[in-house]
Design a protein around this motif. Structure first.
Motif, PDB file in Angstrom:
ATOM      1  N   GLN A   1       0.827  -1.209   0.000  1.00  0.00           N
ATOM      2  CA  GLN A   1       0.000   0.000   0.000  1.00  0.00           C
ATOM      3  C   GLN A   1       0.858   1.255   0.000  1.00  0.00           C
ATOM      4  OE1 GLN A   1      -3.122   0.227  -0.451  1.00  0.00           O
ATOM      5  NE2 GLN A   1      -3.985  -1.771   0.045  1.00  0.00           N
ATOM      6  N   ASP A   2       2.034   1.166   0.615  1.00  0.00           N
ATOM      7  CA  ASP A   2       2.891   2.340   0.756  1.00  0.00           C
ATOM      8  C   ASP A   2       3.759   2.620  -0.459  1.00  0.00           C
ATOM      9  OD1 ASP A   2       1.947   2.804   3.335  1.00  0.00           O
ATOM     10  OD2 ASP A   2       3.479   1.520   4.240  1.00  0.00           O
ATOM     11  N   ASN A   3       3.996   1.607  -1.305  1.00  0.00           N
ATOM     12  CA  ASN A   3       4.951   1.834  -2.400  1.00  0.00           C
ATOM     13  C   ASN A   3       4.344   1.769  -3.797  1.00  0.00           C
ATOM     14  OD1 ASN A   3       4.732  -0.871  -3.232  1.00  0.00           O
ATOM     15  ND2 ASN A   3       6.688  -1.502  -2.363  1.00  0.00           N
ATOM     16  N   VAL A   4       3.044   1.513  -3.908  1.00  0.00           N
ATOM     17  CA  VAL A   4       2.433   1.368  -5.234  1.00  0.00           C
ATOM     18  C   VAL A   4       2.628   2.634  -6.058  1.00  0.00           C
ATOM     19  CG1 VAL A   4       0.269   1.163  -6.503  1.00  0.00           C
ATOM     20  CG2 VAL A   4       0.708  -0.359  -4.593  1.00  0.00           C
ATOM     21  N   LEU A   5       2.254   3.763  -5.511  1.00  0.00           N
ATOM     22  CA  LEU A   5       2.315   5.003  -6.283  1.00  0.00           C
ATOM     23  C   LEU A   5       3.748   5.366  -6.622  1.00  0.00           C
ATOM     24  CD1 LEU A   5       0.663   7.255  -7.549  1.00  0.00           C
ATOM     25  CD2 LEU A   5       0.836   8.523  -5.394  1.00  0.00           C
ATOM     26  N   ASN A   6       4.666   5.161  -5.699  1.00  0.00           N
ATOM     27  CA  ASN A   6       6.066   5.463  -5.977  1.00  0.00           C
ATOM     28  C   ASN A   6       6.598   4.615  -7.124  1.00  0.00           C
ATOM     29  OD1 ASN A   6       8.718   6.726  -5.263  1.00  0.00           O
ATOM     30  ND2 ASN A   6       9.246   4.607  -4.802  1.00  0.00           N
ATOM     31  N   ASN A   7       6.240   3.338  -7.147  1.00  0.00           N
ATOM     32  CA  ASN A   7       6.696   2.467  -8.240  1.00  0.00           C
ATOM     33  C   ASN A   7       6.036   2.828  -9.567  1.00  0.00           C
ATOM     34  OD1 ASN A   7       8.666   0.260  -7.427  1.00  0.00           O
ATOM     35  ND2 ASN A   7       7.187   0.154  -5.754  1.00  0.00           N
ATOM     36  N   VAL A   8       4.789   3.251  -9.531  1.00  0.00           N
ATOM     37  CA  VAL A   8       4.138   3.705 -10.758  1.00  0.00           C
ATOM     38  C   VAL A   8       4.857   4.940 -11.303  1.00  0.00           C
ATOM     39  CG1 VAL A   8       2.048   4.773 -11.688  1.00  0.00           C
ATOM     40  CG2 VAL A   8       1.877   2.718 -10.287  1.00  0.00           C
ATOM     41  N   MET A   9       5.196   5.883 -10.430  1.00  0.00           N
ATOM     42  CA  MET A   9       5.901   7.092 -10.879  1.00  0.00           C
ATOM     43  C   MET A   9       7.281   6.760 -11.437  1.00  0.00           C
ATOM     44  SD  MET A   9       3.956   9.776 -10.592  1.00  0.00           S
ATOM     45  CE  MET A   9       2.572   8.719 -11.040  1.00  0.00           C
ATOM     46  N   LEU A  10       7.964   5.804 -10.839  1.00  0.00           N
ATOM     47  CA  LEU A  10       9.258   5.367 -11.374  1.00  0.00           C
ATOM     48  C   LEU A  10       9.091   4.791 -12.778  1.00  0.00           C
ATOM     49  CD1 LEU A  10      10.960   3.695  -8.278  1.00  0.00           C
ATOM     50  CD2 LEU A  10      11.782   5.694  -9.533  1.00  0.00           C
ATOM     51  N   GLN A  11       8.021   4.047 -12.985  1.00  0.00           N
ATOM     52  CA  GLN A  11       7.780   3.476 -14.308  1.00  0.00           C
ATOM     53  C   GLN A  11       7.464   4.561 -15.335  1.00  0.00           C
ATOM     54  OE1 GLN A  11       8.508   0.587 -15.323  1.00  0.00           O
ATOM     55  NE2 GLN A  11       8.872  -0.372 -13.331  1.00  0.00           N
TER      56      GLN A  11
ATOM     57  N   GLY B   1       6.438  13.164 -23.294  1.00  0.00           N
ATOM     58  CA  GLY B   1       5.620  14.236 -22.766  1.00  0.00           C
ATOM     59  C   GLY B   1       4.656  13.849 -21.670  1.00  0.00           C
ATOM     60  N   GLN B   2       4.706  12.618 -21.181  1.00  0.00           N
ATOM     61  CA  GLN B   2       3.727  12.164 -20.191  1.00  0.00           C
ATOM     62  C   GLN B   2       4.198  12.319 -18.748  1.00  0.00           C
ATOM     63  OE1 GLN B   2       0.612  11.393 -21.051  1.00  0.00           O
ATOM     64  NE2 GLN B   2       1.243  11.800 -23.153  1.00  0.00           N
ATOM     65  N   ILE B   3       5.483  12.495 -18.536  1.00  0.00           N
ATOM     66  CA  ILE B   3       6.012  12.480 -17.170  1.00  0.00           C
ATOM     67  C   ILE B   3       5.536  13.696 -16.382  1.00  0.00           C
ATOM     68  CG2 ILE B   3       8.125  12.452 -15.791  1.00  0.00           C
ATOM     69  CD1 ILE B   3       9.476  10.970 -18.130  1.00  0.00           C
ATOM     70  N   PHE B   4       5.554  14.872 -16.996  1.00  0.00           N
ATOM     71  CA  PHE B   4       5.097  16.075 -16.310  1.00  0.00           C
ATOM     72  C   PHE B   4       3.641  15.946 -15.884  1.00  0.00           C
ATOM     73  CE2 PHE B   4       3.091  20.326 -16.579  1.00  0.00           C
ATOM     74  CZ  PHE B   4       3.777  20.962 -15.550  1.00  0.00           C
ATOM     75  N   TYR B   5       2.816  15.364 -16.758  1.00  0.00           N
ATOM     76  CA  TYR B   5       1.399  15.211 -16.427  1.00  0.00           C
ATOM     77  C   TYR B   5       1.205  14.278 -15.233  1.00  0.00           C
ATOM     78  CZ  TYR B   5       0.847  17.110 -21.144  1.00  0.00           C
ATOM     79  OH  TYR B   5       0.921  17.889 -22.271  1.00  0.00           O
ATOM     80  N   ALA B   6       2.012  13.215 -15.172  1.00  0.00           N
ATOM     81  CA  ALA B   6       1.908  12.294 -14.038  1.00  0.00           C
ATOM     82  C   ALA B   6       2.298  13.004 -12.748  1.00  0.00           C
ATOM     83  CB  ALA B   6       2.798  11.076 -14.269  1.00  0.00           C
ATOM     84  N   TYR B   7       3.391  13.774 -12.779  1.00  0.00           N
ATOM     85  CA  TYR B   7       3.805  14.521 -11.592  1.00  0.00           C
ATOM     86  C   TYR B   7       2.718  15.503 -11.154  1.00  0.00           C
ATOM     87  CZ  TYR B   7       8.698  13.065 -12.465  1.00  0.00           C
ATOM     88  OH  TYR B   7       9.860  12.362 -12.653  1.00  0.00           O
TER      89      TYR B   7
END
Length: 476
Positions: free
Chosen positions: A419-429, A438-444
């Motif tokens: 539960q604690d690392n799902v979002l962090n791993n998605v952002m790393l991907q 051009g998708q990284i800025f939108y994710a951030y």
């Protein structure tokens, strides 16, 4: 209350010269609305003209991809103001800089040119009553989905950040639904996104009924003239380079995730991943190592891409060129779990000079006119649908299943999700997967990342929200 407005100019429909086999026009690259929209071929050519406009902003050197929003995400090395004032202002989120304002304004105007032409087309479908049956459904659905997509990307750049309490009431951007030279009232978040959802749901219904991609495979549709039902009419083919039914689902999943509708985002993304051809094979598949070398953009994954006749890749990959999109290898490799990850091993170019070892993307190095590679800039890909499923799944076990299926195709390291690392791993991907897209800025921006991972620069609601171009921020 003082209402804010923006001026939308009506513009003629531009057609690609390759459309000449569909429509003979005078002059060669311009057609009047009255003439174009009196025939089936005219509507087809009008849509292609819109895609031509978009190629100017959705390309690796354009504002909406490599040299604009990617630099806003600080994934490239900072340029000095003297070496490249525009990229320096992007990196530092200096939206008042005249160089930034000019580039942003040019992109913004292209968007509204495209939207104006889509509005003319959509209105004419009812007024002229030329189109019939499946062709009418397909063209109207494609146009409405594309209109929603463009408005959403405008919001992702210029709109408020999810979670910003001021974003619900402030009138931010206009949602243009008609061809007019009058001032168009800006909308707040709720009204604007209701327009987006309405367009997407109407498009989804029309395209589900009549889009060829629903009942034929992409291999068949990418072989022009191969389907007897459609003959040689090119508008029915190459659906991965048109806003098709699954692209509509893809952008709907994006919108729903942005809005915090995880259940809706999950359903939309899963329908894409589960889509099959009549023979039971997958409609789309994740790219793998053997694709690379001739298809660095993973065309098999593309729900929607913008075709280019021949993109000159030198300005993008050359470290000494006008667009300097690279970073120090030591800053990048720390965001990969394995050096054997195919996105690091096979999709980057590493060059050394006396001061540093640089890494840059080679996703687009096969798109010049003489290259044999797939010439399509990826806008929505299957990999993003997997990451949306990971983020929106109702259970960790299901999220893990989609995460593993995705990373295994990239030769990435498997990670046990919590539960604690799902979002962090998605952002790393997102960093590993969408470099130069051009998708990284939108994710951030969507999740409100406070510190940009690669540069360490601090972000806020204000820095995530790009200022409207100076020529467009007019008020009554």
């Amino acid at each position: 209350m003082i209402k804010k407005y923006i001026l939308l100019f009506a513009l003629a429909i531009t057609a690609l010269t390759s459309c000449d086999e569909w429509l003979t026009v005078e002059p060669k690259n311009m057609v009047s609305a009255d003439k174009a929209l009196d025939s089936d071929d005219g509507y087809t050519a009008a849509l292609v003209g819109v895609y031509q406009l978009l190629e100017g902003v959705y390309n690796p050197s354009g504002f909406m991809m490599g040299s604009g929003v990617d630099v806003l995400a600080n994934i490239y090395q900072e340029q000095t103001y003297t070496s490249n004032a525009y990229l320096s202002s992007c990196f530092n989120h200096d939206y008042e800089n005249t160089n930034f304002d000019g580039a942003s304004g040019t992109s913004y105007l292209q968007f509204y040119k495209a939207i104006a032409n889509l509005n003319l087309l959509i209105t004419s479908i009812d007024e002229k009553d030329v189109l019939r049956g499946d062709l009418r459904n397909m063209i109207e659905g494609e146009a409405k989905a594309l209109r929603a997509f463009l408005h959403f990307d405008l919001w992702r750049v210029y709109g408020t950040v999810p979670g910003d309490p001021s974003g619900l009431s402030e009138e931010v951007l206009p949602y243009a639904t008609e061809m007019t030279i009058d001032l168009i009232e800006k909308q707040n978040y709720t009204d604007y996104f209701n327009y987006i959802l309405t367009d997407l749901e109407e498009a989804k219904e029309l395209l589900a009924e009549s889009d060829p991609i629903v009942k034929y495979s992409n291999d068949e549709l990418n072989n022009e003239g191969s389907i007897s039902e459609y003959g040689v009419e090119l508008g029915w083919y190459n659906r991965q380079n048109r806003f098709n039914y699954y692209a509509t689902l893809g952008v709907l999943a994006r919108v729903q995730l942005w809005m915090g509708d995880y259940e809706g985002a999950y359903a939309s993304a899963k329908e894409v991943i589960d889509a099959t051809n009549p023979n039971g094979s997958n409609k789309f598949r994740l790219g793998v190592r053997t694709d690379l070398g001739y298809d660095n953009v993973f065309f098999a994954e593309q729900l929607f891409g913008i075709e280019t006749v021949g993109y000159d890749d030198d300005p993008y990959n050359g470290a000494a060129s006008q667009v300097v999109c690279y970073n120090d290898i030591n800053l990048i490799t720390q965001y990969f779990s394995r050096v054997e990850d195919i996105r690091l091993e096979m999709l980057t170019n590493i060059t050394a000079d006396p001061y540093e070892t640089r890494v840059s993307s080679i996703k687009y190095d096969q798109m010049s006119e003489t290259d044999l590679g797939t010439k399509s800039f990826p806008i929505i890909r299957l990999s993003e649908m997997y990451l949306i499923l990971v983020e929106s799944a109702s259970s960790l076990s299901e999220a893990q299943t989609y995460y593993d299926a995705f990373v295994n195709t990239r030769n990435d390291q498997n990670v046990e999700l919590t539960q604690d690392n799902v979002l962090n791993n998605v952002m790393l991907q997102y960093i590993r997967e969408f470099w130069a897209e051009g998708q990284i800025f939108y994710a951030y921006k969507r999740v409100g990342v406070g510190t940009l991972p690669i540069s360490g620069n601090e972000m806020s609601y204000d820095t995530y929200r790009v200022s409207l171009p100076s020529g467009e921020a007019t008020s009554n």
